[in-house]
Design an enzyme around this catalytic site. Structure first.
Site, PDB file in Angstrom:
ATOM      1  N   GLU A 179      23.041  -3.431 -23.217  1.00 60.00           N
ATOM      2  CA  GLU A 179      23.534  -2.357 -22.341  1.00 60.00           C
ATOM      3  C   GLU A 179      24.454  -2.930 -21.254  1.00 60.00           C
ATOM      4  OE1 GLU A 179      22.968   0.645 -23.344  1.00 60.00           O
ATOM      5  OE2 GLU A 179      20.964   0.789 -24.211  1.00 60.00           O
ATOM      6  N   HIS A 205      15.730  -1.083 -29.409  1.00 66.45           N
ATOM      7  CA  HIS A 205      16.892  -0.284 -29.023  1.00 66.45           C
ATOM      8  C   HIS A 205      18.132  -1.150 -28.740  1.00 66.45           C
ATOM      9  CE1 HIS A 205      18.988   3.142 -27.263  1.00 66.45           C
ATOM     10  NE2 HIS A 205      19.274   2.387 -26.220  1.00 66.45           N
ATOM     11  N   LYS A 211      18.380  10.854 -17.093  1.00 74.95           N
ATOM     12  CA  LYS A 211      18.072  11.334 -18.443  1.00 74.95           C
ATOM     13  C   LYS A 211      16.601  11.050 -18.711  1.00 74.95           C
ATOM     14  CE  LYS A 211      22.367  11.176 -21.075  1.00 74.95           C
ATOM     15  NZ  LYS A 211      23.081  10.545 -22.193  1.00 74.95           N
ATOM     16  N   ARG A 264      30.395  11.287 -19.336  1.00 72.61           N
ATOM     17  CA  ARG A 264      29.162  10.482 -19.421  1.00 72.61           C
ATOM     18  C   ARG A 264      28.892   9.981 -20.840  1.00 72.61           C
ATOM     19  NH1 ARG A 264      23.288  11.360 -16.455  1.00 72.61           N
ATOM     20  NH2 ARG A 264      22.261   9.634 -17.554  1.00 72.61           N
ATOM     21  N   ASN A 319      27.373   6.069 -24.066  1.00 67.74           N
ATOM     22  CA  ASN A 319      26.757   5.948 -25.387  1.00 67.74           C
ATOM     23  C   ASN A 319      27.566   5.034 -26.296  1.00 67.74           C
ATOM     24  OD1 ASN A 319      24.530   7.728 -24.955  1.00 67.74           O
ATOM     25  ND2 ASN A 319      26.050   9.344 -24.830  1.00 67.74           N
ATOM     26  N   ARG A 354       6.815  23.026 -13.347  1.00 71.58           N
ATOM     27  CA  ARG A 354       8.254  23.288 -13.208  1.00 71.58           C
ATOM     28  C   ARG A 354       9.001  22.214 -12.416  1.00 71.58           C
ATOM     29  NH1 ARG A 354       6.284  28.625 -12.805  1.00 71.58           N
ATOM     30  NH2 ARG A 354       6.688  29.713 -14.773  1.00 71.58           N
ATOM     31  N   LYS A 379      27.211   2.427 -13.832  1.00 71.34           N
ATOM     32  CA  LYS A 379      26.569   3.626 -14.379  1.00 71.34           C
ATOM     33  C   LYS A 379      26.590   4.758 -13.344  1.00 71.34           C
ATOM     34  CE  LYS A 379      22.878   5.758 -16.818  1.00 71.34           C
ATOM     35  NZ  LYS A 379      21.772   5.682 -17.742  1.00 71.34           N
TER      36      LYS A 379
HETATM   37  P1  NAD Z   1      10.158  -0.372 -23.765  1.00 67.05           P
HETATM   38  O1  NAD Z   1       9.967   0.588 -22.681  1.00 67.05           O
HETATM   39  O2  NAD Z   1       9.493  -0.101 -25.067  1.00 67.05           O
HETATM   40  O3  NAD Z   1       9.715  -1.804 -23.251  1.00 67.05           O
HETATM   41  C1  NAD Z   1       9.776  -2.896 -24.129  1.00 67.05           C
HETATM   42  C2  NAD Z   1       8.440  -3.674 -24.147  1.00 67.05           C
HETATM   43  O4  NAD Z   1       8.343  -4.449 -22.967  1.00 67.05           O
HETATM   44  C3  NAD Z   1       7.211  -2.792 -24.176  1.00 67.05           C
HETATM   45  O5  NAD Z   1       6.269  -3.356 -25.060  1.00 67.05           O
HETATM   46  C4  NAD Z   1       6.705  -2.844 -22.743  1.00 67.05           C
HETATM   47  O6  NAD Z   1       5.307  -2.641 -22.626  1.00 67.05           O
HETATM   48  C5  NAD Z   1       7.068  -4.250 -22.359  1.00 67.05           C
HETATM   49  N1  NAD Z   1       7.284  -4.481 -20.934  1.00 67.05           N
HETATM   50  C6  NAD Z   1       7.906  -3.689 -20.055  1.00 67.05           C
HETATM   51  N2  NAD Z   1       8.058  -4.325 -18.889  1.00 67.05           N
HETATM   52  C7  NAD Z   1       7.487  -5.549 -19.018  1.00 67.05           C
HETATM   53  C8  NAD Z   1       7.347  -6.656 -18.162  1.00 67.05           C
HETATM   54  N3  NAD Z   1       7.882  -6.692 -16.939  1.00 67.05           N
HETATM   55  N4  NAD Z   1       6.678  -7.735 -18.627  1.00 67.05           N
HETATM   56  C9  NAD Z   1       6.175  -7.761 -19.886  1.00 67.05           C
HETATM   57  N5  NAD Z   1       6.311  -6.737 -20.768  1.00 67.05           N
HETATM   58  C10 NAD Z   1       6.973  -5.644 -20.323  1.00 67.05           C
HETATM   59  O7  NAD Z   1      11.718  -0.580 -24.118  1.00 67.05           O
HETATM   60  P2  NAD Z   1      13.031  -0.543 -23.218  1.00 67.05           P
HETATM   61  O8  NAD Z   1      14.004  -1.361 -23.951  1.00 67.05           O
HETATM   62  O9  NAD Z   1      12.752  -0.839 -21.798  1.00 67.05           O
HETATM   63  O10 NAD Z   1      13.469   0.991 -23.280  1.00 67.05           O
HETATM   64  C11 NAD Z   1      13.917   1.578 -24.479  1.00 67.05           C
HETATM   65  C12 NAD Z   1      13.889   3.068 -24.298  1.00 67.05           C
HETATM   66  O11 NAD Z   1      14.788   3.441 -23.272  1.00 67.05           O
HETATM   67  C13 NAD Z   1      14.301   3.836 -25.545  1.00 67.05           C
HETATM   68  O12 NAD Z   1      13.381   4.862 -25.759  1.00 67.05           O
HETATM   69  C14 NAD Z   1      15.647   4.414 -25.175  1.00 67.05           C
HETATM   70  O13 NAD Z   1      15.919   5.637 -25.820  1.00 67.05           O
HETATM   71  C15 NAD Z   1      15.494   4.592 -23.691  1.00 67.05           C
HETATM   72  N6  NAD Z   1      16.751   4.638 -22.953  1.00 67.05           N
HETATM   73  C16 NAD Z   1      16.921   5.660 -22.085  1.00 67.05           C
HETATM   74  C17 NAD Z   1      18.078   5.742 -21.341  1.00 67.05           C
HETATM   75  C18 NAD Z   1      18.222   6.825 -20.311  1.00 67.05           C
HETATM   76  O14 NAD Z   1      19.314   6.962 -19.744  1.00 67.05           O
HETATM   77  N7  NAD Z   1      17.181   7.567 -20.005  1.00 67.05           N
HETATM   78  C19 NAD Z   1      19.079   4.775 -21.481  1.00 67.05           C
HETATM   79  C20 NAD Z   1      18.866   3.732 -22.384  1.00 67.05           C
HETATM   80  C21 NAD Z   1      17.694   3.673 -23.114  1.00 67.05           C
HETATM   81  N1  GLY Z   2      22.291   5.726 -21.403  1.00 68.95           N
HETATM   82  C1  GLY Z   2      23.245   6.773 -21.485  1.00 68.95           C
HETATM   83  C2  GLY Z   2      23.240   7.691 -20.309  1.00 68.95           C
HETATM   84  O1  GLY Z   2      22.460   7.548 -19.404  1.00 68.95           O
HETATM   85  O2  GLY Z   2      24.016   8.600 -20.264  1.00 68.95           O
END
Ligand code: NAD
Ligand code: GLY
Length: 359
Positions: free
Chosen positions: A185, A265, A143, A241, A245, A121, A227
Site C-alpha cells: 500500500e 491482501h 471505509k 478516491r 484502489n 445508528r 491518503k
Molecule cells: P489483518 O487485520 O488480518 O492483520 C494481519 C495479521 O496480523 C492478523 O493475524 C493480526 O492478528 C496480526 N496482527 C495485527 N497487529 C499485530 C501486531 N502488532 N503484532 C502481531 N500481530 C499482529 O490484516 P491487515 O493487512 O492489517 O488488513 C487487511 C484488511 O484491511 C483487509 O480486510 C482489507 O480489505 C482491509 N483494508 C481496508 C481498507 C480501508 O480503507 N478500510 C484499506 C486497505 C485494506
Molecule cells: N483503501 C482504499 C480507500 O480507502 O479508498
C-alpha cells in the site's frame, strides 16, 4: 510525535503518529471529547499483546472498559462475526453514550468500524491500527465494512473515526510477511500519487525492511498525508478516491480466488500493481522502464511479482464482482509514468488481454 489532520468539516479528526502512543490513548480520547464506556474490539493475538496497555490507559483517564474479541483472519470479516459483536455490545451495555476502540489490523478496523457505524445508528469510534497496512491505509478515511461470500467489502459504510492513534512500536511484534504486505500500500501511493515518495521508498528500502524508526515514521506520515489529501477531496468515492484502489481490481480477484490465507491482501495488491502497470504500458501511459522500476521495487520489498494462473472463467467472474463495475465496465486505475494516476474503463475480458493474462 507527528499529528496530521483529516479535514472533513464536522467529520474532521487527527492522526497521531508516535512511538509508544498506546499509553496516551485514554488522555487523547478525553481530548477529543469521548465519554462513557469504552468497548475495545480486538482479536486474541492483538489483545494478548496490547489489550492490557490500552485498558490501563483508558482506565487511567477515567473510562470504564469492556473488552470484546473477534476471531483472527479475513475469513471472519463477515456477518456472523458482526452479529456476535452486536450481541457482545448489548451484553456489556454499550449505548449511544459509549464509544468503540478498534485495536488491530485492517480486519479488526473494518469490522469494528462498521459495528460502530451501525450500532444504535452510529456511535463514535477510534482507530488504533497495529499492522503497517492499517497504519498507512485502512485506519484512515472511514471505509468500514465486511465481506460477502461473493466478494470482498461488499457491505459497508463510510464512517469516519474520531481519532487515529498510530503507535509504530506495535509493528515490532508483527511478522515479516504481514509487515511486507503493508509495504504494497505504501508503494501504491508512490506509483499512483507522488513520484517523490516513490523515489524516497526506493532509496530507503534497506532501512524500511530493517524497520528503522525514523524512516518508518516518515513512510507512515507521508502515506497518511497522501491518503488524507485524496479523502478530503472525495470522501465517499464519487470519483477521485478510486485512485487509492490502484492494483486492487486484479489484486482482489487473486486474493479471493487464492483463499485469504494463501495470499494476504498486500501480496495480492503487489501482483495487482504489476498487472496495472502492464495495462498502463498497453495503454501507452507508461514506459517499459517504469514498469521494470515498479516491479523491481515491489520485489525488493519482498513482495510477490509472479502472476499466478487461474481458470479464465473464474478470473473473469472474480474481476466482474469488483465494486467499481458499472454496466459491465470497470473503472480501472492505471499509472501515467510513475507518480500519477490515470483512469480507464474496460470490460473484464479487455483487462485480461491488456494485462497480458491472456494472449
Ligand atoms: P489483518 O487485520 O488480518 O492483520 C494481519 C495479521 O496480523 C492478523 O493475524 C493480526 O492478528 C496480526 N496482527 C495485527 N497487529 C499485530 C501486531 N502488532 N503484532 C502481531 N500481530 C499482529 O490484516 P491487515 O493487512 O492489517 O488488513 C487487511 C484488511 O484491511 C483487509 O480486510 C482489507 O480489505 C482491509 N483494508 C481496508 C481498507 C480501508 O480503507 N478500510 C484499506 C486497505 C485494506
Ligand atoms: N483503501 C482504499 C480507500 O480507502 O479508498
Amino acid at each position: 510525535m507527528s499529528v496530521l489532520s483529516v479535514n472533513l468539516a464536522e467529520n474532521s479528526y487527527d492522526i497521531v503518529i508516535e512511538r509508544g502512543a498506546l499509553a496516551s490513548l485514554g488522555r487523547r480520547c478525553r481530548d477529543v471529547g469521548l465519554k462513557g464506556l469504552a468497548a475495545v474490539i480486538s482479536n486474541r493475538a492483538v489483545a494478548g499483546l496490547y489489550g492490557a496497555v490500552v485498558q490501563e490507559s483508558l482506565e487511567a483517564a477515567g473510562y470504564s472498559v469492556a473488552r470484546i474479541e473477534m476471531p483472527d483472519g479475513e475469513e471472519y470479516k463477515n456477518s456472523t462475526t458482526l452479529n456476535r459483536i452486536y450481541d457482545d455490545l448489548l451484553d456489556v451495555g454499550v449505548d449511544r453514550g459509549s464509544f468503540i476502540v478498534a485495536l488491530g489490523g485492517g480486519v479488526v478496523g473494518d469490522v469494528a468500524g462498521y459495528a460502530a457505524a451501525t450500532w444504535m445508528r452510529g456511535i463514535p469510534f477510534v482507530q488504533v491500527p497495529t499492522t503497517l497496512l492499517a497504519q498507512v491505509d485502512s485506519s484512515v478515511g472511514g471505509k468500514t465494512g465486511i465481506d460477502h461470500p461473493k466478494g470482498k467489502n461488499l457491505i459497508g459504510a463510510f464512517y469516519q473515526p474520531r481519532l487515529v492513534l498510530i503507535d509504530v512500536d506495535t509493528l515490532s511484534t508483527l511478522d515479516q510477511r504481514q509487515y511486507r504486505a503493508g509495504l504494497a500500500e505504501v508503494i501504491k501511493y508512490g506509483v499512483a500519487v507522488d513520484p517523490a515518495f516513490f523515489a524516497y521508498v526506493e532509496a530507503n528500502v534497506s532501512a524500511i525492511l530493517a524497520m528503522d524508526p525514523d524512516v518508518l515514521i516518515e513512510v507512515i506520515l507521508q502515506s497518511c498525508h497522501l491518503k488524507a489529501q485524496v479523502v478530503e477531496l472525495d470522501e465517499k468515492e464519487g470519483g477521485l478516491r478510486a485512485i487509492l484502489n490502484y492494483g486492487h481490481t486484479l489484486g482482489h480477484a487473486f486474493e479471493s480466488l487464492s483463499g485469504y490465507r494463501v495470499m494476504v491482501h498486500g501480496e495480492a495488491v503487489a501482483i495487482g500493481m504489476v498487472l496495472a502497470a502492464r495495462v498502463s504500458v498497453a495503454e501507452g501511459l507508461c514506459s517499459q522502464d517504469d514498469l521494470a522500476r515498479i516491479s523491481a521495487l515491489i520485489s525488493r520489498c519482498g513482495l510477490p511479482v509472479e502472476i499466478p494462473t487461474f481458470d479464465r472463467q473464474l478470473l473473469l467472474d472474480a474481476v466482474a464482482a469488483d465494486k467499481k463495475s458499472k454496466s459491465g465496465l470497470i473503472t480501472f486505475i492505471c499509472n501515467s509514468g510513475i507518480g500519477m494516476y490515470a483512469m480507464s474503463h474496460h470490460t473484464p475480458e479487455e483487462l485480461l488481454v491488456l494485462s497480458g493474462l491472456e494472449a
